[in-house]
Design a protein around this motif. Structure first.
Motif, PDB file in Angstrom:
ATOM      1  N   GLU A  50       0.506  -1.502  -0.034  1.00  0.00           N
ATOM      2  CA  GLU A  50       0.081  -0.118   0.316  1.00  0.00           C
ATOM      3  C   GLU A  50       1.025   0.888   0.158  1.00  0.00           C
ATOM      4  OE1 GLU A  50      -3.574   0.036  -0.146  1.00  0.00           O
ATOM      5  OE2 GLU A  50      -3.486   2.177  -0.243  1.00  0.00           O
ATOM      6  N   ALA A  51       1.895   1.384   0.664  1.00  0.00           N
ATOM      7  CA  ALA A  51       3.126   2.122   1.463  1.00  0.00           C
ATOM      8  C   ALA A  51       3.255   3.438  -0.134  1.00  0.00           C
ATOM      9  CB  ALA A  51       4.085   2.009   2.032  1.00  0.00           C
ATOM     10  N   MET A  52       3.675   1.513  -1.248  1.00  0.00           N
ATOM     11  CA  MET A  52       4.403   1.788  -2.622  1.00  0.00           C
ATOM     12  C   MET A  52       3.049   2.694  -3.614  1.00  0.00           C
ATOM     13  SD  MET A  52       6.282  -1.239  -2.945  1.00  0.00           S
ATOM     14  CE  MET A  52       5.499  -1.589  -5.177  1.00  0.00           C
ATOM     15  N   LYS A  53       2.085   1.902  -3.343  1.00  0.00           N
ATOM     16  CA  LYS A  53       1.056   2.095  -4.250  1.00  0.00           C
ATOM     17  C   LYS A  53       1.176   3.736  -4.508  1.00  0.00           C
ATOM     18  CE  LYS A  53      -2.923   1.256  -3.677  1.00  0.00           C
ATOM     19  NZ  LYS A  53      -4.510   0.538  -3.180  1.00  0.00           N
ATOM     20  N   MET A  54       0.699   3.946  -6.160  1.00  0.00           N
ATOM     21  CA  MET A  54       0.639   5.397  -6.124  1.00  0.00           C
ATOM     22  C   MET A  54      -0.610   5.957  -6.490  1.00  0.00           C
ATOM     23  SD  MET A  54       4.393   6.087  -7.706  1.00  0.00           S
ATOM     24  CE  MET A  54       5.173   6.445  -9.579  1.00  0.00           C
ATOM     25  N   ASP A  55      -0.454   6.888  -5.537  1.00  0.00           N
ATOM     26  CA  ASP A  55      -1.367   8.022  -5.733  1.00  0.00           C
ATOM     27  C   ASP A  55      -0.875   9.001  -5.977  1.00  0.00           C
ATOM     28  OD1 ASP A  55      -0.197   9.585  -2.383  1.00  0.00           O
ATOM     29  OD2 ASP A  55       0.558   8.779  -3.758  1.00  0.00           O
ATOM     30  N   PHE A  56      -1.952  10.224  -6.789  1.00  0.00           N
ATOM     31  CA  PHE A  56      -1.876  11.371  -7.295  1.00  0.00           C
ATOM     32  C   PHE A  56      -0.388  11.705  -6.636  1.00  0.00           C
ATOM     33  CE2 PHE A  56      -2.110  14.198  -9.997  1.00  0.00           C
ATOM     34  CZ  PHE A  56      -2.156  15.899  -9.548  1.00  0.00           C
ATOM     35  N   VAL A  57      -0.128  12.255  -5.684  1.00  0.00           N
ATOM     36  CA  VAL A  57       0.947  13.203  -5.619  1.00  0.00           C
ATOM     37  C   VAL A  57       2.327  12.263  -5.559  1.00  0.00           C
ATOM     38  CG1 VAL A  57       2.340  14.396  -3.027  1.00  0.00           C
ATOM     39  CG2 VAL A  57      -0.270  14.055  -3.589  1.00  0.00           C
ATOM     40  N   SER A  58       2.168  10.643  -5.250  1.00  0.00           N
ATOM     41  CA  SER A  58       3.274   9.655  -5.962  1.00  0.00           C
ATOM     42  C   SER A  58       3.763  10.315  -7.301  1.00  0.00           C
ATOM     43  CB  SER A  58       2.892   9.114  -5.120  1.00  0.00           C
ATOM     44  OG  SER A  58       2.994   8.139  -4.320  1.00  0.00           O
ATOM     45  N   MET A  59       2.979  10.188  -8.294  1.00  0.00           N
ATOM     46  CA  MET A  59       3.061  10.262  -9.617  1.00  0.00           C
ATOM     47  C   MET A  59       3.147  11.494 -10.144  1.00  0.00           C
ATOM     48  SD  MET A  59       0.062   7.536 -11.538  1.00  0.00           S
ATOM     49  CE  MET A  59      -2.107   8.846 -10.903  1.00  0.00           C
ATOM     50  N   ALA A  60       2.935  12.813  -9.232  1.00  0.00           N
ATOM     51  CA  ALA A  60       3.485  13.390  -9.707  1.00  0.00           C
ATOM     52  C   ALA A  60       5.159  14.015  -9.336  1.00  0.00           C
ATOM     53  CB  ALA A  60       2.570  15.079  -8.535  1.00  0.00           C
ATOM     54  N   ALA A  61       4.649  13.708  -7.639  1.00  0.00           N
ATOM     55  CA  ALA A  61       6.530  13.948  -7.574  1.00  0.00           C
ATOM     56  C   ALA A  61       7.347  12.687  -8.569  1.00  0.00           C
ATOM     57  CB  ALA A  61       6.332  13.031  -5.909  1.00  0.00           C
ATOM     58  N   HIS A  62       6.815  11.695  -9.078  1.00  0.00           N
ATOM     59  CA  HIS A  62       7.568  11.009  -9.832  1.00  0.00           C
ATOM     60  C   HIS A  62       7.817  11.903 -11.040  1.00  0.00           C
ATOM     61  CE1 HIS A  62       9.678   7.121 -11.272  1.00  0.00           C
ATOM     62  NE2 HIS A  62       8.766   7.417 -12.998  1.00  0.00           N
ATOM     63  N   GLU A  63       6.989  12.516 -11.395  1.00  0.00           N
ATOM     64  CA  GLU A  63       7.097  13.096 -12.586  1.00  0.00           C
ATOM     65  C   GLU A  63       7.772  14.386 -12.188  1.00  0.00           C
ATOM     66  OE1 GLU A  63       5.676  12.257 -15.895  1.00  0.00           O
ATOM     67  OE2 GLU A  63       5.076  10.558 -14.024  1.00  0.00           O
ATOM     68  N   LEU A  64       7.735  14.971 -11.591  1.00  0.00           N
ATOM     69  CA  LEU A  64       8.788  16.034 -11.178  1.00  0.00           C
ATOM     70  C   LEU A  64       9.716  16.001 -11.587  1.00  0.00           C
ATOM     71  CD1 LEU A  64       6.127  18.544  -8.166  1.00  0.00           C
ATOM     72  CD2 LEU A  64       7.276  19.075 -10.822  1.00  0.00           C
ATOM     73  N   ARG A  65      10.607  14.583 -10.866  1.00  0.00           N
ATOM     74  CA  ARG A  65      11.690  13.853 -10.393  1.00  0.00           C
ATOM     75  C   ARG A  65      12.127  13.554 -11.597  1.00  0.00           C
ATOM     76  NH1 ARG A  65       9.952   9.926  -7.143  1.00  0.00           N
ATOM     77  NH2 ARG A  65       9.730  10.246  -5.525  1.00  0.00           N
ATOM     78  N   THR A  66      11.865  13.335 -12.514  1.00  0.00           N
ATOM     79  CA  THR A  66      12.179  13.177 -14.316  1.00  0.00           C
ATOM     80  C   THR A  66      13.286  13.718 -14.526  1.00  0.00           C
ATOM     81  OG1 THR A  66      11.039  11.346 -14.347  1.00  0.00           O
ATOM     82  CG2 THR A  66      12.497  12.252 -16.029  1.00  0.00           C
ATOM     83  N   PRO A  67      12.769  15.620 -15.096  1.00  0.00           N
ATOM     84  CA  PRO A  67      13.502  16.518 -15.761  1.00  0.00           C
ATOM     85  C   PRO A  67      14.364  17.091 -14.559  1.00  0.00           C
ATOM     86  CG  PRO A  67      11.296  17.440 -14.900  1.00  0.00           C
ATOM     87  CD  PRO A  67      11.014  16.203 -15.062  1.00  0.00           C
ATOM     88  N   LEU A  68      13.646  16.952 -13.281  1.00  0.00           N
ATOM     89  CA  LEU A  68      14.844  18.261 -13.030  1.00  0.00           C
ATOM     90  C   LEU A  68      16.297  16.700 -12.408  1.00  0.00           C
ATOM     91  CD1 LEU A  68      12.552  18.501  -9.398  1.00  0.00           C
ATOM     92  CD2 LEU A  68      14.058  20.023 -10.627  1.00  0.00           C
ATOM     93  N   THR A  69      16.505  15.205 -12.087  1.00  0.00           N
ATOM     94  CA  THR A  69      17.321  14.618 -12.796  1.00  0.00           C
ATOM     95  C   THR A  69      18.065  14.933 -14.334  1.00  0.00           C
ATOM     96  OG1 THR A  69      16.091  13.023 -11.502  1.00  0.00           O
ATOM     97  CG2 THR A  69      18.400  12.022 -12.509  1.00  0.00           C
ATOM     98  N   SER A  70      17.193  15.148 -15.143  1.00  0.00           N
ATOM     99  CA  SER A  70      17.593  15.763 -15.820  1.00  0.00           C
ATOM    100  C   SER A  70      18.448  16.603 -15.894  1.00  0.00           C
ATOM    101  CB  SER A  70      17.083  15.579 -17.041  1.00  0.00           C
ATOM    102  OG  SER A  70      16.508  14.169 -17.730  1.00  0.00           O
ATOM    103  N   ILE A  71      17.900  18.078 -15.334  1.00  0.00           N
ATOM    104  CA  ILE A  71      18.764  19.077 -15.483  1.00  0.00           C
ATOM    105  C   ILE A  71      20.072  18.719 -14.321  1.00  0.00           C
ATOM    106  CG2 ILE A  71      18.240  21.167 -14.509  1.00  0.00           C
ATOM    107  CD1 ILE A  71      15.978  21.293 -14.846  1.00  0.00           C
ATOM    108  N   LYS A  72      19.788  17.895 -13.776  1.00  0.00           N
ATOM    109  CA  LYS A  72      21.182  17.969 -12.432  1.00  0.00           C
ATOM    110  C   LYS A  72      21.989  17.545 -13.338  1.00  0.00           C
ATOM    111  CE  LYS A  72      22.545  15.622  -8.018  1.00  0.00           C
ATOM    112  NZ  LYS A  72      21.848  14.771  -6.599  1.00  0.00           N
ATOM    113  N   GLY A  73      21.643  16.186 -14.415  1.00  0.00           N
ATOM    114  CA  GLY A  73      22.921  15.492 -14.727  1.00  0.00           C
ATOM    115  C   GLY A  73      23.921  16.181 -15.608  1.00  0.00           C
ATOM    116  N   TYR A  74      23.221  16.125 -16.195  1.00  0.00           N
ATOM    117  CA  TYR A  74      23.375  18.191 -17.640  1.00  0.00           C
ATOM    118  C   TYR A  74      24.198  18.472 -17.141  1.00  0.00           C
ATOM    119  CZ  TYR A  74      21.961  14.483 -21.343  1.00  0.00           C
ATOM    120  OH  TYR A  74      21.282  14.075 -22.232  1.00  0.00           O
TER     121      TYR A  74
END
Lengths: 493, 148
Positions: A262-286
């Motif tokens: 249950e703790a792993m289940k993707m609720d809206f906020v988790s999904m939003a967080a995941h979506e936000l992380r992706t481009p941020l990780t790219s920025i940080k990496g590049y």
């Protein structure tokens, strides 16, 4: 001393002898009278012939003896048969039957004997059958109770355990022998989020034998010292149990695994967080690779631009994480899954990991050894490290260059208390009561602030879910000491 | 696309001292390109794919010393691929490092149970740190830990 004769033989002889003597003495009287008469009639001739006298006497004696003995035997045999049969009954052998057909009272007694023996045989047969049925039912009940996946625990009127099935052993880490007769409060504690629930609440027993009381709640935490689990607990007072000293029976359904999923289940906020992380990780990496490969081409001013872009990106990443965690805390889906971990090891590790960051600011960060080599605590490793890192990072952020930060651990009452002390700017008095609430920041000095103010709120939530406490002592301008406690585990490393 | 059947002939590892080959399965284009760029530059030639199916295809036809495996893939669950790699005797010696993001503790635990050698949190590491972690993992493989 010679072994006593078989009592049956001795008795038999004496009864027969007694009766024989009795008959003999009765028979003797007419025999003597007859002899005397005979002597009186023919006495003269016999007086002259003592041999004839002797012969007559001898005949009499022999006749009397034989006759008496035979008569006794004839009358006594059935009685002696009864006597022997009694031995069988005494031994518990009800299969022996008498076959006395004397046509008199002895035969009736013999028939009664046989009837008694037959009845007893039947009674014992029935008892054996009933016992087999009961044993079967009992092992069936045991087999069922030990295969039930839910823990079943029954307590008596004093809340001492008197039944504990196999699933309960697995859930608590204690064996049945260890817990029988002990009060349930000494075996485990039950928590609803961070509040403890007393056995008087979850194990309802009242003296009025009216409607059986019921307790049913989900998502509770069970802590037995040896193991922790999330459970759904249902308890009911045993109706009419008072007469058997049965108080209450509980079922505990282990939902730890379900809760983890249950703790792993993707609720809206988790999904939003995941979506936000992706481009941020790219920025940080590049950005990181770009800077590293072209550092030599930039002047300090240009470097400052790039550095700030990097720091802001990192802040965004931290913010995303914190928002996600706050959302989870608010919704109650934030759970900690605790296990025994080596605390001293972990603290040293965290201090190590942050030493470089402190050094960049020319701050001395050190772990102070308080003489404890190993300490085992019940904690969710990833989450509690977050707390530790957050507190140390805060100390670094709020301390000027040249300052010092000390980290040490002390052992209190069944708990490990960790302290982080800094020589930083401290916390103003009016801010102290609000320090651990959401979005509160004590200072507004932008160049110093790297955190978002959420860190302490989440740290408090994590520490309290570990059944610990977090607090601070601080004086503005002098520095602060942040401390938190964790329960010590029984586990030995 | 169904996963490929494992190779029929057991794959022979490359001769000792040769260049280690890396397989990267990551669906985020920018991240995948960046990691491949840095790994290639560090002397670790990398084949990079965006889907689980392409990844399995590559595993079936080439030998890899290390696989960087993203867990959230569009067509499959990274753990499924991990399972297949570890269950196939031809490939189970390959080091597998999971690429995750924060908040996936339970998946990480399951990954270890399935035989993953490690995991990296993408948001916490710079690409060069990722390269360093890959080098560490490969070094560990060359000199296996002494048996207890």
């Amino acid at each position: 001393m010679p072994a006593p004769k078989d009592s049956s033989v001795r008795t038999k002889t004496s009864l027969t002898t007694k009766t024989s003597l009795l008959f003999a003495s009765i028979a003797a009287i007419p025999a003597i009278i007859t002899t005397v008469l005979f002597l009186l009639s023919f006495g003269a001739q016999i007086k002259d012939s003592p041999m004839l006298l002797g012969l007559v006497l001898a005949i009499n004696l022999i006749y009397i003896s034989l006759a008496s003995w035979a008569a006794a035997r004839f009358l006594l045999r059935p009685i002696l048969e009864l006597y022997q049969a009694s031995f069988y009954l005494k031994k518990g052998d009800f299969s022996h039957r008498l076959t006395i057909k004397t046509g008199d009272e002895i035969e009736e007694v013999a028939d009664t004997f046989n009837l008694i023996a037959a009845n007893l045989t039947q009674v014992f047969q029935r008892l054996n059958q009933e016992r087999t049925v009961l044993v079967n039912q009992s092992s069936k009940a045991e087999a069922v109770l030990s295969t039930i996946p839910d823990a079943v625990i029954a307590v008596d009127l004093n809340r001492n355990i008197n039944f504990f099935n196999k699933a309960a052993e697995n859930l608590t880490g204690f064996s049945t022998i260890q817990v029988l007769g002990k009060p349930i409060s000494s075996i485990f504690k039950i928590f609803d989020k961070k509040d403890e629930i007393s056995p008087l609440t979850y194990c309802p027993i009242s003296t009025t034998n009216s409607d059986s009381m019921l307790f049913s709640r989900e998502n509770l935490e069970l802590d037995s010292g040896q193991k922790q689990a999330f459970v759904n607990l249902t308890a009911r007072q045993i109706k009419g149990g008072a007469s058997h000293n049965l108080g209450c029976i509980m079922t505990l359904h282990d939902i730890t695994r379900e809760k983890q999923l249950e703790a792993m289940k993707m609720d809206f906020v988790s999904m939003a967080a995941h979506e936000l992380r992706t481009p941020l990780t790219s920025i940080k990496g590049y950005l990181s690779v770009f800077v590293q490969e072209n550092e030599h081409k930039f002047n300090p001013d240009q470097m400052m631009f790039l550095t700030r872009i990097g720091l802001s990106t990192q802040q965004l990443l931290n913010l995303v994480e914190n928002l996600l965690n706050v959302s989870r805390v608010e919704r109650g889906t934030f759970s900690v899954f605790r296990q025994p971990i080596d605390w001293i090891d972990l603290v040293k590790h965290s201090v190590n990991d942050l030493t470089n960051r402190a050094r960049e600011k020319k701050i001395t960060l050190q772990y102070v050894d308080s003489g404890i080599a190993h300490l085992s605590v019940e904690a969710d490793k990833l989450k509690i490290v977050e707390v530790l890192n957050n507190l140390i990072a805060n100390a670094i952020n709020y301390t000027h260059s040249g300052g010092t930060i000390w980290v040490w651990v002390e052992v209190g009452n069944q708990e490990a208390i960790t302290h982080i002390r800094d020589t930083g700017i401290g916390v103003p008095k009016q801010a102290l009561p609000h320090l651990f609430s959401k979005f509160f920041r004590a200072h507004d000095k932008l160049e110093m602030i790297k955190g978002t103010g959420l860190g302490l709120y989440i740290s408090k939530a994590i520490v309290e879910l570990h059944h610990g406490k977090i607090w601070v002592q601080s004086e503005q301008g002098k520095g602060s000491v942040f401390s938190f406690s964790l329960p010590i585990s029984n586990h030995n490393f | 696309m169904p996963p490929q059947t494992p190779p029929t002939a057991p794959q022979t590892p490359p001769p000792a001292g040769s260049v280690p080959k890396i397989l990267l399965v990551e669906d985020e284009d920018y991240i995948r390109d960046l990691y491949k760029r840095q790994l290639d530059q560090a002397g670790l030639p990398t084949d990079a794919f965006a889907t689980g199916a392409e990844g399995l295809n590559a595993i079936a036809t080439n030998h890899y010393d290390l696989i960087l495996l993203d867990i959230m893939l569009p067509d499959t669950n990274g753990l499924q691929i991990l399972k297949e790699v570890k269950q196939n005797p031809a490939t189970k010696a390959t080091t597998v490092v999971l690429l995750t993001n924060l908040g996936q503790d339970v998946i990480i635990k399951e990954g270890f149970e399935l035989g993953a050698e490690g995991y990296l949190i993408k948001a916490s590491l710079t690409p060069n740190q990722v390269v360093q972690e890959v080098k560490n993992a490969l070094a560990k493989k060359q000199t296996p830990a002494p048996t207890a």
